[in-house]
Design an enzyme around this catalytic site. Structure first.
Site, mmCIF file in Angstrom:
data_model
loop_
_atom_site.group_PDB
_atom_site.id
_atom_site.type_symbol
_atom_site.label_atom_id
_atom_site.label_comp_id
_atom_site.label_asym_id
_atom_site.label_seq_id
_atom_site.Cartn_x
_atom_site.Cartn_y
_atom_site.Cartn_z
ATOM 1 C CB THR A 61 4.713 -43.754 -19.841
ATOM 2 O OG1 THR A 61 5.609 -44.188 -20.782
ATOM 3 C CG2 THR A 61 4.849 -44.354 -18.688
ATOM 4 C CB CYS A 62 3.842 -40.787 -23.818
ATOM 5 S SG CYS A 62 5.072 -39.951 -23.334
ATOM 6 N NE ARG A 119 9.969 -46.278 -20.114
ATOM 7 C CZ ARG A 119 11.055 -46.898 -20.732
ATOM 8 N NH1 ARG A 119 11.587 -48.001 -20.758
ATOM 9 N NH2 ARG A 119 12.033 -45.948 -21.162
ATOM 10 C CB SER A 159 14.006 -41.423 -20.371
ATOM 11 O OG SER A 159 13.523 -41.884 -19.218
ATOM 12 C CD GLU A 177 11.941 -38.844 -18.213
ATOM 13 O OE1 GLU A 177 11.324 -37.985 -17.824
ATOM 14 O OE2 GLU A 177 11.431 -40.094 -18.603
ATOM 15 C CB ALA A 178 13.056 -36.221 -12.867
ATOM 16 N N GLY A 187 -5.447 -30.776 -22.132
ATOM 17 C CA GLY A 187 -5.454 -32.049 -21.167
ATOM 18 C C GLY A 187 -4.828 -31.364 -19.706
ATOM 19 C CG MET A 205 2.666 -35.047 -21.156
ATOM 20 S SD MET A 205 4.250 -35.271 -20.711
ATOM 21 C CE MET A 205 4.115 -36.979 -21.185
#
Length: 441
Positions: free
Chosen positions: A49-50, A52, A109, A114-115, A190, A194
């Protein structure tokens, strides 16, 4: 088989390192195949992910498994393992379970609670399932982790402070724009998960008009239509930039999309009195090119900056409640894991008993050829019944004992007493500067 979690996150690595480690969706299956092809790795799930890049793996030994995973990560990053060692954290067995569950609950996080990470873990699990790289151990781990995440959000108030990374970034952006985004024209670059979250959050905050651009125009059109926004082709990116005050960039591109030349063209066509052009770069690898942050009239907020600015978290009571959920679920999983570890030993013991019975019945047939088929069958049933009754209580008890802390000692004692050969692989490989203590660097 043991659990190992190896990775880097916003806590331990700058964006530049996360960019090197990041695995694009098109490369996920290949990387998972590469992981499970290693000598000590039998199962793998990869989260990219952005914030990790982590590998959860079932390994036959700590050092060998760690060496194998580091080798694959180093290959992905195009860097020697020694360079990555300073940015990697390692969790083994119980610490690995605790880490995965804390990640799922949002406790690890950048914005605590955050979900979004829950959906990212689900996607990673689906990828591993599709690549056939998740076996029984990781199937159980990931299903439990997803359940832990759902419990954390359903049973506590962590959602009150658990805003998404997008929400947190937009709060920082509002500080650059007189404290509000309401009525501010915005562009989302994008149309993935996200980007969709960016459009939804901007819409909720009253920003507008909203524009969406994406390499795949159809996807941008569909996303824009869902929120009453407009879509613009990527070829007109500079023109779209010149008309907005805020940009959320979250593509899966491997190279910067908002390059210095594109932003310069946008600035040339922008009214000088409009105030700053705020660029939120939430992508890894980065969407905003080098040099953009130095342009006059441009404010860049990226993952590195968010990590240093964001502070605080959910209320202490909510965090403590989630911690209690995680602690209980970790112990439940470890109980299952200890029981699963003793199963091969119990199976080996029963197999040894079956072999002994078969050998003795074979000798009886040679010594007493006069026995009828019915007589031999009755003798066989009797002997099997005696053996099963003798083994029943010890095998039930060893399973119970194995579920307790230190229970692996009972399985080891059983193997020693009966000289059981249960396949196990030991590891002798080493990786510098990383230890199995479960702590992050």
């Amino acid at each position: 088989m043991k659990l190992l979690a190896v990775g880097a996150s916003y806590r331990t690595a700058p964006v530049a390192v996360l960019e090197q480690l990041a695995v694009a969706p098109a490369d996920l299956t290949r990387t998972l195949d590469r992981l499970v092809a290693q000598p000590y790795v039998s199962e793998a799930v990869l989260v990219s992910t952005c914030n990790r890049v982590e590998v959860y793996a079932a390994v036959s030994g700590f050092h060998g498994g760690l060496g194998d995973i580091c080798a694959v990560l180093a290959e992905q990053a195009g860097a020697p393992p020694a360079m990555l060692a300073n940015h990697l954290y390692v969790h083994y067995d119980a610490a690995a379970v605790d880490h995965v569950f804390r990640v799922a609950a949002g406790l690890d996080s950048m914005v605590v609670g955050e979900a979004q990470i829950l959906g990212q873990l689900r996607d990673a699990y689906h990828w591993a399932t599709g690549a056939d790289s998740a076996g029984r151990l990781l199937h159980e781990l990931m299903q439990q982790a997803l359940r832990v995440g759902k419990r954390a959000h359903a049973e506590t108030g962590i959602d009150r402070a658990g805003q998404s990374v997008v929400s947190a970034a937009l709060n920082l952006a509002a500080e650059q724009l007189d404290g509000t985004l309401s009525g501010r024209p915005a562009l989302v670059v994008g149309a993935g998960a996200m980007g969709a979250l960016g459009v939804a959050t901007l819409s909720r905050l009253g920003a507008g008009p909203l524009t969406v651009t994406n390499r795949g125009t159809d996807r941008a059109v569909r996303l824009a239509a869902s929120y009453g926004a407009s879509a613009a082709p990527m070829t007109e990116l500079a023109d779209a930039l010149s008309t907005v005050d805020i940009v959320v960039a979250a593509t899966a591109a491997t190279e910067p999309v908002l390059t210095e030349s594109v932003v310069r063209r946008a600035l040339a066509g922008r009214d000088a009195d409009r105030g700053p052009l705020v660029l939120l770069d939430l992508a890894v690898p980065r969407d905003v090119g080098p040099g953009v942050a130095g342009l006059p009239g441009v404010e860049v907020i990226d993952i590195d900056r968010m990590g240093t600015v964001l502070a605080g978290g959910p209320a202490a009571a909510d965090a403590a409640a989630v911690d209690r959920i995680v602690t209980g679920e970790v112990e439940s999983f470890l109980t299952w894991l200890r029981g699963a570890d003793v199963a091969p030993t119990v199976a080996a013991l029963r197999g040894r008993a079956d072999d002994v019975v078969a050998a003795e019945l074979g000798r009886l047939a040679q010594r007493r050829p006069d026995l009828t088929d019915d007589q031999r069958a009755e003798v066989a049933r009797t002997v099997h019944r005696v053996v099963q009754r003798l083994l029943h209580q010890p095998t039930v008890r060893v399973r119970q004992l194995a579920a307790e802390p230190g229970g692996d000692q009972y399985a080891a004692l059983l193997r020693e007493l009966f000289d059981l050969q249960v396949p196990q692989t030991s590891a002798v490989d080493t990786v510098p500067d990383i230890t199995p203590d479960g702590g992050e660097r």
